[in-house]
Design a protein around this motif. Structure first.
Motif, PDB file in Angstrom:
ATOM      1  N   LYS A   4       0.834  -1.193   0.000  1.00  0.00           N
ATOM      2  CA  LYS A   4       0.000   0.000   0.000  1.00  0.00           C
ATOM      3  C   LYS A   4       0.868   1.242   0.000  1.00  0.00           C
ATOM      4  O   LYS A   4       1.918   1.268   0.645  1.00  0.00           O
ATOM      5  CB  LYS A   4      -0.890   0.000   1.251  1.00  0.00           C
ATOM      6  N   CYS A   5       0.392   2.252  -0.709  1.00  0.00           N
ATOM      7  CA  CYS A   5       1.143   3.501  -0.786  1.00  0.00           C
ATOM      8  C   CYS A   5       1.251   4.149   0.590  1.00  0.00           C
ATOM      9  O   CYS A   5       0.269   4.268   1.311  1.00  0.00           O
ATOM     10  CB  CYS A   5       0.479   4.445  -1.768  1.00  0.00           C
ATOM     11  N   TYR A   6       2.453   4.578   0.880  1.00  0.00           N
ATOM     12  CA  TYR A   6       2.748   5.211   2.154  1.00  0.00           C
ATOM     13  C   TYR A   6       2.009   6.538   2.297  1.00  0.00           C
ATOM     14  O   TYR A   6       1.672   6.965   3.384  1.00  0.00           O
ATOM     15  CB  TYR A   6       4.263   5.434   2.213  1.00  0.00           C
ATOM     16  N   PHE A   7       1.721   7.194   1.165  1.00  0.00           N
ATOM     17  CA  PHE A   7       1.136   8.525   1.195  1.00  0.00           C
ATOM     18  C   PHE A   7      -0.389   8.526   1.083  1.00  0.00           C
ATOM     19  O   PHE A   7      -1.067   9.206   1.822  1.00  0.00           O
ATOM     20  CB  PHE A   7       1.739   9.391   0.083  1.00  0.00           C
ATOM     21  N   CYS A   8      -0.906   7.768   0.126  1.00  0.00           N
ATOM     22  CA  CYS A   8      -2.347   7.855  -0.119  1.00  0.00           C
ATOM     23  C   CYS A   8      -3.087   6.550   0.162  1.00  0.00           C
ATOM     24  O   CYS A   8      -4.309   6.499   0.106  1.00  0.00           O
ATOM     25  CB  CYS A   8      -2.610   8.319  -1.554  1.00  0.00           C
ATOM     26  N   GLY A   9      -2.343   5.491   0.435  1.00  0.00           N
ATOM     27  CA  GLY A   9      -2.985   4.222   0.728  1.00  0.00           C
ATOM     28  C   GLY A   9      -3.426   3.463  -0.511  1.00  0.00           C
ATOM     29  O   GLY A   9      -4.075   2.428  -0.421  1.00  0.00           O
ATOM     30  N   GLY A  10      -3.066   3.985  -1.682  1.00  0.00           N
ATOM     31  CA  GLY A  10      -3.400   3.335  -2.947  1.00  0.00           C
ATOM     32  C   GLY A  10      -2.605   2.058  -3.155  1.00  0.00           C
ATOM     33  O   GLY A  10      -1.668   1.769  -2.413  1.00  0.00           O
ATOM     34  N   LYS A  11      -2.987   1.323  -4.181  1.00  0.00           N
ATOM     35  CA  LYS A  11      -2.316   0.062  -4.483  1.00  0.00           C
ATOM     36  C   LYS A  11      -0.980   0.332  -5.158  1.00  0.00           C
ATOM     37  O   LYS A  11      -0.884   1.155  -6.057  1.00  0.00           O
ATOM     38  CB  LYS A  11      -3.179  -0.771  -5.429  1.00  0.00           C
ATOM     39  N   VAL A  37       5.304   1.169  -7.692  1.00  0.00           N
ATOM     40  CA  VAL A  37       4.681   2.425  -8.103  1.00  0.00           C
ATOM     41  C   VAL A  37       3.234   2.452  -7.652  1.00  0.00           C
ATOM     42  O   VAL A  37       2.472   1.508  -7.871  1.00  0.00           O
ATOM     43  CB  VAL A  37       4.755   2.583  -9.637  1.00  0.00           C
ATOM     44  N   CYS A  38       2.848   3.562  -7.033  1.00  0.00           N
ATOM     45  CA  CYS A  38       1.464   3.721  -6.606  1.00  0.00           C
ATOM     46  C   CYS A  38       0.606   4.074  -7.810  1.00  0.00           C
ATOM     47  O   CYS A  38       0.922   4.989  -8.558  1.00  0.00           O
ATOM     48  CB  CYS A  38       1.368   4.825  -5.561  1.00  0.00           C
ATOM     49  N   HIS A  39      -0.458   3.346  -7.995  1.00  0.00           N
ATOM     50  CA  HIS A  39      -1.304   3.584  -9.155  1.00  0.00           C
ATOM     51  C   HIS A  39      -2.313   4.691  -8.914  1.00  0.00           C
ATOM     52  O   HIS A  39      -3.062   5.064  -9.797  1.00  0.00           O
ATOM     53  CB  HIS A  39      -1.992   2.283  -9.576  1.00  0.00           C
ATOM     54  N   GLN A  40      -2.311   5.209  -7.709  1.00  0.00           N
ATOM     55  CA  GLN A  40      -3.218   6.305  -7.410  1.00  0.00           C
ATOM     56  C   GLN A  40      -2.518   7.654  -7.526  1.00  0.00           C
ATOM     57  O   GLN A  40      -2.960   8.527  -8.243  1.00  0.00           O
ATOM     58  CB  GLN A  40      -3.802   6.120  -6.007  1.00  0.00           C
ATOM     59  N   CYS A  41      -1.398   7.798  -6.846  1.00  0.00           N
ATOM     60  CA  CYS A  41      -0.726   9.095  -6.849  1.00  0.00           C
ATOM     61  C   CYS A  41       0.596   9.092  -7.615  1.00  0.00           C
ATOM     62  O   CYS A  41       1.200  10.140  -7.815  1.00  0.00           O
ATOM     63  CB  CYS A  41      -0.483   9.593  -5.421  1.00  0.00           C
ATOM     64  N   GLY A  42       1.043   7.917  -8.058  1.00  0.00           N
ATOM     65  CA  GLY A  42       2.248   7.853  -8.876  1.00  0.00           C
ATOM     66  C   GLY A  42       3.541   7.860  -8.091  1.00  0.00           C
ATOM     67  O   GLY A  42       4.627   7.892  -8.661  1.00  0.00           O
TER      68      GLY A  42
HETATM   69 ZN   LIG Z   1      -0.161   6.823  -3.508  1.00  0.00          ZN
END
Ligand SMILES: [Zn+2]
Length: 81
Positions: A4-11, A37-42
Protein backbone atom coordinates in the motif's frame (compact mmCIF):
# COMPACT_ATOMS: atom_id res chain seq x y z
CA UNK A 1 6.87 -5.95 1.46
CA UNK A 2 5.12 -2.74 0.57
CA UNK A 3 1.65 -3.30 -0.87
CA UNK A 4 0.00 0.00 0.00
CA UNK A 5 1.14 3.50 -0.79
CA UNK A 6 2.75 5.21 2.15
CA UNK A 7 1.14 8.53 1.19
CA UNK A 8 -2.35 7.86 -0.12
CA UNK A 9 -2.98 4.22 0.73
CA UNK A 10 -3.40 3.34 -2.95
CA UNK A 11 -2.32 0.06 -4.48
CA UNK A 12 1.34 -0.27 -5.41
CA UNK A 13 2.54 -2.47 -8.22
CA UNK A 14 5.96 -3.80 -9.00
CA UNK A 15 7.32 -2.25 -12.18
CA UNK A 16 10.50 -1.44 -14.01
CA UNK A 17 10.70 2.28 -14.45
CA UNK A 18 12.98 5.11 -15.50
CA UNK A 19 14.25 7.21 -12.65
CA UNK A 20 15.54 10.79 -12.74
CA UNK A 21 18.16 10.67 -10.07
CA UNK A 22 19.72 13.87 -8.77
CA UNK A 23 23.05 13.70 -7.05
CA UNK A 24 23.88 17.27 -6.07
CA UNK A 25 24.02 19.12 -9.37
CA UNK A 26 24.29 15.98 -11.41
CA UNK A 27 21.28 14.35 -13.01
CA UNK A 28 21.36 10.77 -14.16
CA UNK A 29 18.53 8.78 -15.65
CA UNK A 30 18.41 5.13 -14.75
CA UNK A 31 16.36 2.78 -16.85
CA UNK A 32 14.80 -0.55 -15.96
CA UNK A 33 14.87 0.15 -12.26
CA UNK A 34 12.76 -2.22 -10.21
CA UNK A 35 10.37 -0.15 -8.13
CA UNK A 36 6.94 -0.18 -6.59
CA UNK A 37 4.68 2.42 -8.10
CA UNK A 38 1.46 3.72 -6.61
CA UNK A 39 -1.30 3.58 -9.16
CA UNK A 40 -3.22 6.30 -7.41
CA UNK A 41 -0.73 9.10 -6.85
CA UNK A 42 2.25 7.85 -8.88
CA UNK A 43 4.64 7.83 -5.94
CA UNK A 44 7.63 5.55 -6.48
CA UNK A 45 9.18 3.39 -3.83
CA UNK A 46 12.57 1.75 -4.01
CA UNK A 47 14.12 -0.85 -1.84
CA UNK A 48 17.17 0.27 0.13
CA UNK A 49 19.26 -2.04 -2.04
CA UNK A 50 18.08 -0.49 -5.30
CA UNK A 51 18.53 3.00 -3.93
CA UNK A 52 22.07 2.21 -2.84
CA UNK A 53 22.85 0.83 -6.27
CA UNK A 54 21.65 4.05 -7.91
CA UNK A 55 23.66 6.11 -5.45
CA UNK A 56 26.85 4.29 -6.28
CA UNK A 57 25.96 4.21 -9.98
CA UNK A 58 25.64 7.97 -10.17
CA UNK A 59 29.09 8.39 -8.63
CA UNK A 60 30.78 5.92 -10.93
CA UNK A 61 32.27 7.58 -13.97
CA UNK A 62 30.83 4.87 -16.11
CA UNK A 63 30.21 5.60 -19.76
CA UNK A 64 26.49 6.15 -20.22
CA UNK A 65 24.88 4.26 -23.06
CA UNK A 66 22.65 7.17 -23.98
CA UNK A 67 22.49 10.89 -23.47
CA UNK A 68 19.55 13.26 -23.49
CA UNK A 69 19.35 17.01 -23.74
CA UNK A 70 16.92 18.65 -21.41
CA UNK A 71 15.28 22.06 -21.76
CA UNK A 72 15.43 24.22 -18.68
CA UNK A 73 12.62 26.71 -18.29
CA UNK A 74 12.62 29.47 -15.73
CA UNK A 75 9.17 29.56 -14.22
CA UNK A 76 9.44 33.26 -13.33
CA UNK A 77 10.11 34.09 -16.99
CA UNK A 78 7.10 32.04 -17.94
CA UNK A 79 4.80 34.20 -15.84
CA UNK A 80 6.01 37.45 -17.45
CA UNK A 81 4.27 36.77 -20.78
ZN1 LIG B 1 -0.16 6.82 -3.51
Amino acid sequence: MLTKCYFCGGKVKEEEISVDFWWGEKLVIFENVPARVCHQCGEKFFSAEVYKEMESGVQKEEKPYARVTVDVINFTELLKV
